[in-house]
Design a protein around this motif. Structure first.
Motif, PDB file in Angstrom:
ATOM      1  N   GLU A 260      48.890  88.278 136.747  1.00 11.14           N
ATOM      2  CA  GLU A 260      49.255  87.126 135.906  1.00 11.14           C
ATOM      3  C   GLU A 260      48.400  85.915 136.263  1.00 11.14           C
ATOM      4  O   GLU A 260      47.934  85.184 135.377  1.00 11.14           O
ATOM      5  CB  GLU A 260      50.742  86.799 136.081  1.00 11.14           C
ATOM      6  N   ARG A 261      48.176  85.706 137.562  1.00 12.59           N
ATOM      7  CA  ARG A 261      47.350  84.580 138.001  1.00 12.59           C
ATOM      8  C   ARG A 261      45.915  84.766 137.529  1.00 12.59           C
ATOM      9  O   ARG A 261      45.261  83.808 137.092  1.00 12.59           O
ATOM     10  CB  ARG A 261      47.385  84.453 139.521  1.00 12.59           C
ATOM     11  N   LEU A 262      45.406  85.997 137.633  1.00 12.71           N
ATOM     12  CA  LEU A 262      44.037  86.268 137.212  1.00 12.71           C
ATOM     13  C   LEU A 262      43.864  86.089 135.709  1.00 12.71           C
ATOM     14  O   LEU A 262      42.845  85.567 135.244  1.00 12.71           O
ATOM     15  CB  LEU A 262      43.639  87.687 137.627  1.00 12.71           C
ATOM     16  N   GLU A 263      44.873  86.493 134.960  1.00  9.82           N
ATOM     17  CA  GLU A 263      44.822  86.303 133.498  1.00  9.82           C
ATOM     18  C   GLU A 263      44.817  84.818 133.149  1.00  9.82           C
ATOM     19  O   GLU A 263      44.098  84.387 132.238  1.00  9.82           O
ATOM     20  CB  GLU A 263      46.017  87.001 132.843  1.00  9.82           C
ATOM     21  N   ALA A 264      45.603  84.046 133.880  1.00 10.68           N
ATOM     22  CA  ALA A 264      45.652  82.596 133.649  1.00 10.68           C
ATOM     23  C   ALA A 264      44.312  81.951 134.002  1.00 10.68           C
ATOM     24  O   ALA A 264      43.840  81.035 133.299  1.00 10.68           O
ATOM     25  CB  ALA A 264      46.775  81.970 134.485  1.00 10.68           C
ATOM     26  N   ILE A 265      43.689  82.427 135.091  1.00 11.79           N
ATOM     27  CA  ILE A 265      42.381  81.897 135.499  1.00 11.79           C
ATOM     28  C   ILE A 265      41.326  82.220 134.444  1.00 11.79           C
ATOM     29  O   ILE A 265      40.522  81.363 134.067  1.00 11.79           O
ATOM     30  CB  ILE A 265      41.976  82.471 136.884  1.00 11.79           C
TER      31      ILE A 265
ATOM     32  N   LEU B 215      36.863  77.967 139.749  1.00 13.58           N
ATOM     33  CA  LEU B 215      37.510  79.177 139.207  1.00 13.58           C
ATOM     34  C   LEU B 215      36.557  80.374 139.138  1.00 13.58           C
ATOM     35  O   LEU B 215      37.008  81.516 138.994  1.00 13.58           O
ATOM     36  CB  LEU B 215      38.033  78.899 137.786  1.00 13.58           C
ATOM     37  N   ARG B 216      35.250  80.095 139.257  1.00 18.03           N
ATOM     38  CA  ARG B 216      34.248  81.134 138.947  1.00 18.03           C
ATOM     39  C   ARG B 216      34.396  82.391 139.800  1.00 18.03           C
ATOM     40  O   ARG B 216      34.311  83.510 139.281  1.00 18.03           O
ATOM     41  CB  ARG B 216      32.831  80.561 139.104  1.00 18.03           C
ATOM     42  N   GLU B 217      34.609  82.254 141.091  1.00 20.97           N
ATOM     43  CA  GLU B 217      34.690  83.428 141.966  1.00 20.97           C
ATOM     44  C   GLU B 217      35.836  84.346 141.540  1.00 20.97           C
ATOM     45  O   GLU B 217      35.667  85.568 141.428  1.00 20.97           O
ATOM     46  CB  GLU B 217      34.865  83.003 143.428  1.00 20.97           C
ATOM     47  N   ALA B 218      37.009  83.756 141.275  1.00 18.28           N
ATOM     48  CA  ALA B 218      38.162  84.555 140.857  1.00 18.28           C
ATOM     49  C   ALA B 218      37.933  85.141 139.458  1.00 18.28           C
ATOM     50  O   ALA B 218      38.290  86.300 139.188  1.00 18.28           O
ATOM     51  CB  ALA B 218      39.425  83.699 140.855  1.00 18.28           C
TER      52      ALA B 218
ATOM     53  N   LEU C 177      36.807  90.065 136.169  1.00 19.29           N
ATOM     54  CA  LEU C 177      35.989  90.855 135.246  1.00 19.29           C
ATOM     55  C   LEU C 177      35.612  92.187 135.888  1.00 19.29           C
ATOM     56  O   LEU C 177      35.644  93.242 135.229  1.00 19.29           O
ATOM     57  CB  LEU C 177      34.715  90.077 134.865  1.00 19.29           C
ATOM     58  N   GLN C 178      35.257  92.127 137.175  1.00 28.05           N
ATOM     59  CA  GLN C 178      34.925  93.349 137.897  1.00 28.05           C
ATOM     60  C   GLN C 178      36.143  94.254 138.035  1.00 28.05           C
ATOM     61  O   GLN C 178      36.041  95.484 137.928  1.00 28.05           O
ATOM     62  CB  GLN C 178      34.371  92.978 139.292  1.00 28.05           C
ATOM     63  N   TYR C 179      37.314  93.634 138.244  1.00 25.19           N
ATOM     64  CA  TYR C 179      38.584  94.382 138.355  1.00 25.19           C
ATOM     65  C   TYR C 179      38.848  95.168 137.072  1.00 25.19           C
ATOM     66  O   TYR C 179      39.168  96.376 137.110  1.00 25.19           O
ATOM     67  CB  TYR C 179      39.713  93.380 138.615  1.00 25.19           C
ATOM     68  N   LYS C 180      38.699  94.512 135.945  1.00 26.61           N
ATOM     69  CA  LYS C 180      38.952  95.170 134.651  1.00 26.61           C
ATOM     70  C   LYS C 180      37.919  96.265 134.384  1.00 26.61           C
ATOM     71  O   LYS C 180      38.248  97.323 133.828  1.00 26.61           O
ATOM     72  CB  LYS C 180      38.943  94.133 133.524  1.00 26.61           C
TER      73      LYS C 180
ATOM     74  N   GLU D 270      38.168 103.565 145.302  1.00 22.96           N
ATOM     75  CA  GLU D 270      37.904 102.903 146.592  1.00 22.96           C
ATOM     76  C   GLU D 270      37.435 101.468 146.384  1.00 22.96           C
ATOM     77  O   GLU D 270      37.854 100.550 147.097  1.00 22.96           O
ATOM     78  CB  GLU D 270      36.865 103.696 147.385  1.00 22.96           C
ATOM     79  N   ALA D 271      36.559 101.286 145.385  1.00 21.27           N
ATOM     80  CA  ALA D 271      36.051  99.940 145.083  1.00 21.27           C
ATOM     81  C   ALA D 271      37.178  99.029 144.608  1.00 21.27           C
ATOM     82  O   ALA D 271      37.232  97.836 144.955  1.00 21.27           O
ATOM     83  CB  ALA D 271      34.948 100.016 144.032  1.00 21.27           C
ATOM     84  N   LEU D 272      38.113  99.593 143.817  1.00 15.98           N
ATOM     85  CA  LEU D 272      39.241  98.801 143.314  1.00 15.98           C
ATOM     86  C   LEU D 272      40.162  98.375 144.450  1.00 15.98           C
ATOM     87  O   LEU D 272      40.630  97.229 144.479  1.00 15.98           O
ATOM     88  CB  LEU D 272      40.013  99.596 142.270  1.00 15.98           C
ATOM     89  N   GLU D 273      40.409  99.267 145.413  1.00 17.03           N
ATOM     90  CA  GLU D 273      41.265  98.929 146.556  1.00 17.03           C
ATOM     91  C   GLU D 273      40.641  97.805 147.382  1.00 17.03           C
ATOM     92  O   GLU D 273      41.330  96.880 147.816  1.00 17.03           O
ATOM     93  CB  GLU D 273      41.500 100.159 147.437  1.00 17.03           C
ATOM     94  N   LYS D 274      39.328  97.889 147.591  1.00 20.31           N
ATOM     95  CA  LYS D 274      38.645  96.835 148.350  1.00 20.31           C
ATOM     96  C   LYS D 274      38.697  95.508 147.593  1.00 20.31           C
ATOM     97  O   LYS D 274      38.924  94.447 148.165  1.00 20.31           O
ATOM     98  CB  LYS D 274      37.185  97.221 148.610  1.00 20.31           C
ATOM     99  N   LEU D 275      38.488  95.592 146.285  1.00 27.15           N
ATOM    100  CA  LEU D 275      38.515  94.377 145.470  1.00 27.15           C
ATOM    101  C   LEU D 275      39.893  93.725 145.499  1.00 27.15           C
ATOM    102  O   LEU D 275      40.013  92.497 145.528  1.00 27.15           O
ATOM    103  CB  LEU D 275      38.103  94.698 144.030  1.00 27.15           C
ATOM    104  N   LYS D 276      40.957  94.539 145.527  1.00 25.70           N
ATOM    105  CA  LYS D 276      42.315  93.987 145.610  1.00 25.70           C
ATOM    106  C   LYS D 276      42.494  93.190 146.904  1.00 25.70           C
ATOM    107  O   LYS D 276      43.100  92.114 146.905  1.00 25.70           O
ATOM    108  CB  LYS D 276      43.350  95.114 145.547  1.00 25.70           C
ATOM    109  N   SER D 277      41.953  93.713 148.008  1.00 32.37           N
ATOM    110  CA  SER D 277      42.025  92.996 149.290  1.00 32.37           C
ATOM    111  C   SER D 277      41.238  91.693 149.225  1.00 32.37           C
ATOM    112  O   SER D 277      41.686  90.652 149.709  1.00 32.37           O
ATOM    113  CB  SER D 277      41.479  93.874 150.425  1.00 32.37           C
ATOM    114  N   ASP D 278      40.048  91.769 148.606  1.00 36.97           N
ATOM    115  CA  ASP D 278      39.218  90.561 148.465  1.00 36.97           C
ATOM    116  C   ASP D 278      39.924  89.516 147.612  1.00 36.97           C
ATOM    117  O   ASP D 278      39.853  88.310 147.895  1.00 36.97           O
ATOM    118  CB  ASP D 278      37.868  90.912 147.834  1.00 36.97           C
ATOM    119  N   LEU D 279      40.616  89.983 146.565  1.00 37.07           N
ATOM    120  CA  LEU D 279      41.296  89.057 145.656  1.00 37.07           C
ATOM    121  C   LEU D 279      42.438  88.315 146.349  1.00 37.07           C
ATOM    122  O   LEU D 279      42.728  87.166 146.008  1.00 37.07           O
ATOM    123  CB  LEU D 279      41.827  89.810 144.430  1.00 37.07           C
ATOM    124  N   GLU D 280      43.080  88.946 147.329  1.00 41.40           N
ATOM    125  CA  GLU D 280      44.138  88.266 148.086  1.00 41.40           C
ATOM    126  C   GLU D 280      43.588  87.002 148.739  1.00 41.40           C
ATOM    127  O   GLU D 280      44.255  85.968 148.784  1.00 41.40           O
ATOM    128  CB  GLU D 280      44.718  89.198 149.152  1.00 41.40           C
TER     129      GLU D 280
END
Length: 351
Positions: free
Chosen positions: A3-8, A41-44, A49-52, A83-93
């Protein structure tokens, strides 16, 4: 998190549209504010975009697994994407942790020789060289605002501006008392002395951060003295500003032009008043200040530079590195990265 990412993403795209509006384009202040907000906001936004993209890759790979000819390749691609998605989730935290609104700012940094007399002043000069070398490695520029050289070497005070990308985000941890342990050049018995210099890092105030009422400022024009280049004493070009409500005094003489010295002095005064406002706000919020790595007060001993053992220790996080010689040449990355990592870990723990 989604939800936060969609708002960003929505806000990022909304800013793009606003920046194409002729009314906004003609308003320099509004354009600057929006550009800075979007940069924050750019980094998030890019991570989302990479997450999607990874999510779609996983969906596609799962479909391809059923194909007898492409199945093996699809399974490999599926594994890599997951594996890339799991790492990205950690980075997003970490990316989504609350941002310090001043992280993107330039800084004004003041170093003063403290305990130890001449040796404290000499160490202040060593710290200035360290930050100057570090700034060069980061691609930042430095400009001296005020300097009072010591006869024995170094400075009783040196103030300088550091300009570049996200300067405050890295240098904000440097405020406090820095302690040096070494044998001074004047020591005949070879004894190790302990001296200190204090560092204050202030985010440079921008026009929309702080509105300075010039009716509250007394301006005195004087003849420059001391260091400042050939011909510095030939004209009344030095400017001293006194902020009457707070008693803050700023002196600028590094430029030959009185107008340039005045502009520089106003910039420094705004920054000091902005820093004062930030500190008052933090004191009111109390808990947030206690959760920080250090209070940022000059009196707090934050780091020891031990020359005999070639060791640097940051007392706030218990971090030690045995490369003092390289640190003093501006190789500060490992120390600052350790501070940033600990700061992020504390925020993730909700401290």
């Amino acid at each position: 998190m989604l939800e936060r990412l969609e708002a960003i993403e929505a806000r990022y795209n909304e800013i793009n549209e606003e920046l194409m509006n002729p009314e906004v384009i003609s308003n320099v202040k509004k354009t600057l504010e929006l550009t800075k907000e979007q940069a924050g906001l750019r980094e998030a936004y890019e991570a989302y975009l990479q997450y999607k993209k990874l999510e779609q890759s996983i969906v596609d790979a799962k479909e391809m697994v059923k194909d007898p000819e492409l199945g093996e390749m699809a399974r490999e691609e599926l594994k890599e994407s997951e594996e890339a998605l799991e790492k990205l989730k950690s980075d997003l935290e970490i990316i989504l942790l609350p941002k310090d609104p001043n992280d993107g700012k330039n800084v004004i940094l003041e170093i003063r020789g403290a305990a130890g007399g001449d040796e404290g002043n000499i160490f202040a000069g060593d710290l200035f060289d360290m930050y100057k070398h570090y700034s060069e490695k980061q691609g930042w520029s430095t400009e001296i605002n005020e300097e009072y050289p010591s006869e024995a070497g170094g400075y009783s005070l040196i103030s300088f501006t550091v300009k570049g990308d996200n300067v405050y985000s890295k240098l904000k941890y440097e405020s406090g008392a820095h302690r040096v342990q070494r044998v001074p050049a004047t020591e005949t018995q070879g004894r190790v002395h302990t001296s200190t210099a204090t560092v204050l890092v202030m985010p440079e105030a921008e026009d929309f951060d702080f509105e300075l009422d010039m009716s509250e400022v007394r301006i005195d024009i004087t003849r420059a003295s001391g260091c400042g280049g050939q011909g510095v004493n030939t004209t009344d070009s030095a400017v001293r500003l006194t902020h009457i409500p707070t008693g803050l005094v700023v002196y600028s003489q590094t430029e030959r032009s009185q107008i340039k010295n005045k502009d520089k002095a106003i910039k420094i005064l705004k920054t000091r008043l902005y820093d004062l406002k930030l500190r008052e706000k933090e004191e009111q919020e109390g808990a947030e200040r206690r959760s920080k790595i250090g209070t940022g007060d000059r009196s707090e001993k934050i780091r020891t530079y031990n020359y005999p053992q070639n060791r640097v220790t940051d007392h706030r996080i218990g971090f030690t590195i045995n490369t003092l010689d390289r640190v003093m040449q501006g190789d500060l990355d490992k120390v600052i990265e350790a501070l940033i990592t600990e700061d992020q870990a504390r925020k993730l723990r909700g401290e």
